[in-house]
Design a protein around this motif. Structure first.
Motif, PDB file in Angstrom:
ATOM      1  N   UNK A 121      18.108  29.466  63.365  1.00 53.19           N
ATOM      2  CA  UNK A 121      19.144  28.683  62.715  1.00 53.19           C
ATOM      3  C   UNK A 121      19.855  29.440  61.615  1.00 53.19           C
ATOM      4  N   UNK A 122      21.164  29.225  61.497  1.00 52.84           N
ATOM      5  CA  UNK A 122      21.941  29.909  60.460  1.00 52.84           C
ATOM      6  C   UNK A 122      22.766  28.942  59.619  1.00 52.84           C
ATOM      7  N   UNK A 123      22.442  27.655  59.691  1.00 57.66           N
ATOM      8  CA  UNK A 123      23.177  26.652  58.911  1.00 57.66           C
ATOM      9  C   UNK A 123      22.852  26.778  57.431  1.00 57.66           C
ATOM     10  N   UNK A 124      23.771  26.292  56.601  1.00 57.91           N
ATOM     11  CA  UNK A 124      23.563  26.274  55.158  1.00 57.91           C
ATOM     12  C   UNK A 124      22.871  24.973  54.764  1.00 57.91           C
ATOM     13  N   UNK A 125      21.964  25.060  53.791  1.00 49.12           N
ATOM     14  CA  UNK A 125      21.204  23.915  53.303  1.00 49.12           C
ATOM     15  C   UNK A 125      21.280  23.884  51.783  1.00 49.12           C
ATOM     16  N   UNK A 126      21.134  22.684  51.197  1.00 47.19           N
ATOM     17  CA  UNK A 126      20.945  22.582  49.749  1.00 47.19           C
ATOM     18  C   UNK A 126      19.595  23.201  49.411  1.00 47.19           C
ATOM     19  N   UNK A 265      12.660  19.396  46.838  1.00 51.22           N
ATOM     20  CA  UNK A 265      12.885  18.107  47.506  1.00 51.22           C
ATOM     21  C   UNK A 265      13.924  17.325  46.714  1.00 51.22           C
ATOM     22  N   UNK A 266      14.822  16.721  47.457  1.00 56.73           N
ATOM     23  CA  UNK A 266      15.969  16.075  46.815  1.00 56.73           C
ATOM     24  C   UNK A 266      16.520  14.993  47.736  1.00 56.73           C
ATOM     25  N   UNK A 267      16.681  13.779  47.211  1.00 61.63           N
ATOM     26  CA  UNK A 267      17.343  12.701  47.949  1.00 61.63           C
ATOM     27  C   UNK A 267      18.827  12.717  47.602  1.00 61.63           C
ATOM     28  N   UNK A 268      19.674  12.874  48.600  1.00 62.08           N
ATOM     29  CA  UNK A 268      21.119  12.915  48.347  1.00 62.08           C
ATOM     30  C   UNK A 268      21.635  11.513  48.057  1.00 62.08           C
ATOM     31  N   UNK A 269      22.344  11.396  46.954  1.00 60.70           N
ATOM     32  CA  UNK A 269      22.844  10.083  46.529  1.00 60.70           C
ATOM     33  C   UNK A 269      23.896   9.531  47.491  1.00 60.70           C
ATOM     34  N   UNK A 270      24.598  10.413  48.166  1.00 59.64           N
ATOM     35  CA  UNK A 270      25.679   9.968  49.059  1.00 59.64           C
ATOM     36  C   UNK A 270      25.157   9.365  50.358  1.00 59.64           C
ATOM     37  N   UNK A 294      13.675  25.415  55.783  1.00 60.41           N
ATOM     38  CA  UNK A 294      14.644  24.522  55.149  1.00 60.41           C
ATOM     39  C   UNK A 294      14.887  23.331  56.060  1.00 60.41           C
ATOM     40  N   UNK A 295      15.033  22.141  55.460  1.00 64.22           N
ATOM     41  CA  UNK A 295      15.313  20.955  56.272  1.00 64.22           C
ATOM     42  C   UNK A 295      16.238  20.012  55.523  1.00 64.22           C
ATOM     43  N   UNK A 296      16.894  19.183  56.291  1.00 65.30           N
ATOM     44  CA  UNK A 296      17.747  18.151  55.696  1.00 65.30           C
ATOM     45  C   UNK A 296      17.890  16.995  56.688  1.00 65.30           C
ATOM     46  N   UNK A 297      18.173  15.816  56.122  1.00 66.87           N
ATOM     47  CA  UNK A 297      18.484  14.675  56.968  1.00 66.87           C
ATOM     48  C   UNK A 297      17.321  13.786  57.341  1.00 66.87           C
ATOM     49  N   UNK A 298      16.149  13.962  56.727  1.00 73.07           N
ATOM     50  CA  UNK A 298      15.043  13.047  57.014  1.00 73.07           C
ATOM     51  C   UNK A 298      15.187  11.782  56.172  1.00 73.07           C
ATOM     52  N   UNK A 299      14.623  10.692  56.679  1.00 69.77           N
ATOM     53  CA  UNK A 299      14.809   9.406  56.003  1.00 69.77           C
ATOM     54  C   UNK A 299      13.899   9.240  54.798  1.00 69.77           C
ATOM     55  N   UNK A 300      12.915  10.117  54.662  1.00 67.26           N
ATOM     56  CA  UNK A 300      12.017  10.045  53.514  1.00 67.26           C
ATOM     57  C   UNK A 300      11.508  11.434  53.176  1.00 67.26           C
ATOM     58  N   UNK A 301      10.980  11.562  51.967  1.00 70.66           N
ATOM     59  CA  UNK A 301      10.379  12.830  51.579  1.00 70.66           C
ATOM     60  C   UNK A 301       9.162  13.126  52.445  1.00 70.66           C
ATOM     61  N   UNK A 302       8.388  12.100  52.751  1.00 70.60           N
ATOM     62  CA  UNK A 302       7.192  12.291  53.571  1.00 70.60           C
ATOM     63  C   UNK A 302       7.547  12.861  54.937  1.00 70.60           C
ATOM     64  N   UNK A 303       8.603  12.311  55.552  1.00 68.85           N
ATOM     65  CA  UNK A 303       9.040  12.843  56.841  1.00 68.85           C
ATOM     66  C   UNK A 303       9.499  14.301  56.708  1.00 68.85           C
TER      67      UNK A 303
END
Length: 338
Positions: A121-126, A265-270, A294-303
């Motif tokens: 993967x070569x996508x950008x992540x926060x 770990x960070x929950x996006x406010x948007x 790196x990951x993004x888009x999970x519904x919870x921190x645990x996930x």
């Protein structure tokens, strides 16, 4: 191998020999030549019957060549090992990881012993809080350039920023390094090509890739680094002593306690969806690996934690060839937002 040429003494001995002995010698030599020719022909035929993996002379040659053929000696062609496609193996391994709908994951691994690496993967992540390693590396590089040591206050901030993931300390050091401008300048020297510091005070929204995080880890743990050995050891020591409830992530791929890491770990406010990341060094099967997930888009921190740990196991497993298909599962506990 015996030399076919006789010594000068043996030549004189042959000249003094009687004609009958000379005649017998000629017959003997002729017999050897015929036997040598037969042996050479036999080796040649056997070599071709085995698919040309062994070669030898098709006809007898004088002296040394005939002796080699008669004794059954033959040359074996070297076998070239096929190149390992590490990216393909990593992709296959991560393809077995359960990624929640709408989420994304990227990973990069480097074997510190062999130097082999792979990226998926070569996508950008926060970055979230993994940027804190980059902030500290930048601070140390700037201090090296100025020929100074960190102040007591800077060390206190650095300790809390890495070991406890303290955001206030990170904000203080973000200002010290010159915010995104200072981070980007240092990263250019470190060799990061796809990382951009967050706007204003938003250091947690720095954008990065797994490949860039692997490059940063090489600056912290590798031999060819812009950081001094003392600076490297300082960061490594803090990453080894993160507080106990933050020792999840790439550590899942390690044998026991052989790891140093920093998580974010960070929950996006948007969107309400989570960024969950982990970088560090792990020891598995007696080998040290640098790992960035790196990951993004999970519904919870645990996930997110579950996804990152499954990906880390699969990524290192693609090198050790011992990992089983990884499945995502809920972790025992998870920390508050960072």
């Amino acid at each position: 191998m015996e030399s076919p040429r006789a010594t000068s003494g043996s030549r004189r001995a042959r000249r003094r020999a009687r004609p009958r002995r000379r005649a017998l010698l000629y017959v003997s030599l002729a017999t050897v030549a015929v036997v040598g020719a037969t042996a050479a022909g036999t080796v040649y035929v056997k070599a071709h019957a085995r698919g040309n993996d062994v070669s030898s002379a098709a006809s007898p040659a004088p002296s040394s060549s005939a002796s080699a053929s008669a004794s059954g000696e033959a040359s074996v062609e070297p076998v070239t090992e096929p190149a390992v496609d590490r990216d393909a193996l990593l992709g296959s391994a991560l393809g077995k990881v359960t990624v929640p709908s709408g989420a994304k994951v990227s990973a990069a691994v480097l074997d510190l012993d062999s130097g082999d690496s792979a990226t998926y993967g070569d996508s950008a992540f926060d970055t979230a809080s993994i940027v804190k390693v980059d902030i500290l590396a930048t601070l140390l590089l700037q201090a090296q350039d100025a020929g100074r040591h960190l102040t007591a206050t800077e060390k206190a901030y650095a300790t809390k920023m890495i070991e406890n993931s303290d955001n206030t300390s990170a904000s203080q050091l973000w200002d010290v390094i010159g915010k995104a401008t200072g981070l980007d300048a240092a990263n250019k020297r470190f060799g990061l090509t796809s990382t951009e510091g967050g706007d204003g005070a938003l250091w947690g929204l720095t954008q990065t890739t797994a490949a860039d995080q692997l490059t940063l880890l090489q600056q912290v743990f590798g031999d060819d680094s812009k950081l001094s050995e003392a600076s490297q050891e300082y960061i490594q020591g803090l990453m080894k002593t993160v507080e106990s409830d933050q020792r999840w992530g790439v550590s899942a791929a390690a044998d026991g306690s052989g790891f140093e890491l920093k998580n974010g770990w960070l929950a996006r406010s948007t969107t309400g969806l989570w960024d969950v990341n982990s970088i560090g060094r792990v020891t598995a099967g007696g080998t040290d690996y640098l790992v960035a997930v790196l990951s993004k888009g999970t519904v919870s921190q645990a996930r997110g934690i579950s996804l990152v740990e499954a990906a880390a196991k699969a990524a290192v497993g693609s090198f050790t060839e011992s990992a089983e298909p990884a499945e995502s599962s809920e972790p025992a506990s998870a920390s508050a937002s960072q």
